[in-house]
Design an enzyme around this catalytic site. Sequence first.
Site, PDB file in Angstrom:
ATOM      1  N   GLY A  10     -24.669  90.206  43.719  1.00  0.00           N
ATOM      2  CA  GLY A  10     -25.695  90.470  42.256  1.00  0.00           C
ATOM      3  C   GLY A  10     -26.775  91.176  43.273  1.00  0.00           C
ATOM      4  N   TYR A  62     -26.304  82.882  35.796  1.00  0.00           N
ATOM      5  CA  TYR A  62     -25.570  83.828  34.753  1.00  0.00           C
ATOM      6  C   TYR A  62     -27.179  83.805  33.914  1.00  0.00           C
ATOM      7  CZ  TYR A  62     -23.997  84.633  29.398  1.00  0.00           C
ATOM      8  OH  TYR A  62     -23.812  84.989  28.816  1.00  0.00           O
ATOM      9  N   THR A 102     -36.451  80.664  37.489  1.00  0.00           N
ATOM     10  CA  THR A 102     -37.330  81.557  36.575  1.00  0.00           C
ATOM     11  C   THR A 102     -38.250  80.803  36.086  1.00  0.00           C
ATOM     12  OG1 THR A 102     -36.290  82.701  34.117  1.00  0.00           O
ATOM     13  CG2 THR A 102     -35.342  80.967  34.537  1.00  0.00           C
ATOM     14  N   TYR A 126     -30.782  80.267  28.135  1.00  0.00           N
ATOM     15  CA  TYR A 126     -31.080  80.838  29.540  1.00  0.00           C
ATOM     16  C   TYR A 126     -31.579  79.581  30.148  1.00  0.00           C
ATOM     17  CZ  TYR A 126     -32.590  83.255  33.183  1.00  0.00           C
ATOM     18  OH  TYR A 126     -32.360  83.864  34.912  1.00  0.00           O
ATOM     19  N   LYS A 130     -30.932  77.251  33.272  1.00  0.00           N
ATOM     20  CA  LYS A 130     -31.785  76.834  34.871  1.00  0.00           C
ATOM     21  C   LYS A 130     -32.220  76.258  35.131  1.00  0.00           C
ATOM     22  CE  LYS A 130     -31.723  79.917  36.887  1.00  0.00           C
ATOM     23  NZ  LYS A 130     -30.043  80.309  38.063  1.00  0.00           N
ATOM     24  N   TRP A 151     -39.333  88.434  36.173  1.00  0.00           N
ATOM     25  CA  TRP A 151     -39.628  89.892  36.033  1.00  0.00           C
ATOM     26  C   TRP A 151     -38.973  91.042  37.169  1.00  0.00           C
ATOM     27  CZ3 TRP A 151     -44.039  92.116  33.042  1.00  0.00           C
ATOM     28  CH2 TRP A 151     -44.110  91.519  31.705  1.00  0.00           C
TER      29      TRP A 151
END
Length: 283
Positions: A10, A62, A102, A126, A130, A151
């Site tokens: 990733g 994800y 996040t 999401y 997380k 971001w």
Amino acid sequence: MKILVLGASGQLGQCLKKVAAERNINNISFPDESKANILDIALLQILFNEEMPTHVINCAAYTAVDKAEDDVELCRKINKDGALNIAVLCKENKATLIHVSTDFVFKGDKPELLKEDDLAEPINVYGLTKLEGEQDVINNLKEHFILRTSWLYSEYANNFVKTMLRLGADKDELNVIADQIGTPTYAIDLAGAILSIIESGQKDYGVYHYSNEGVTSWYDFAVGIFELSGTKIKVKPIPTSQYPTRAVRPKFSVMDKTKIKSTFNLDIPYWKDSLKVCIERLR
């Protein structure tokens, strides 16, 4: 010291590979998913036995925020169950985990800098998954660093910067949301911070916030991208209401980075300075 990177293919995994090479860090491995599927704990155990890591960096996640609203089961498996699998194996193998999370764990309804111990109230699937992953790490492994970021962009994978450059090459005008406020993060900078934390040898475990310095909107971020790349395009600011998405986003998710800067003596670049570096590299 031996570092194992999960989710190596990733965006952040590729940035870690680049920064590790630049710093001549050789005791780090980047297995592909055929050896490092975080949902297959038996396969992971084989990998741990082979690598015998002292530190594990979990970049696997994800991250399709809108798709997650309809793909809840898979999103939860990767972001929650996968994190739990890794935490359990880190405990069994006496390894320290650096787990990437996040800003979307926050509701983001107040214009205040978000601290690590502020109430987490996710407003989309999401963010919820997380947060669940964070909680599983905290509850099962003392030796953890959870790094919340926001971001993310870089030269690698799909991200906002590359999307804007692609659209800017084809369009004369673009509408971009102006009432969601946060901070872009150059994934190369985050990768450097992660490796610095590991190399410091410090054991101040817990949750930390990391993004680049500064505050901006998606609109101003887009304007910055076009200015620095020399792209001639008209960018129009629009409210979120004019661009509805499947998942609700936080309105304000600027994170306070005092803790990570003071604990690890990190010098964090201003977002526009890092954006300039990225765009020059993309050229």
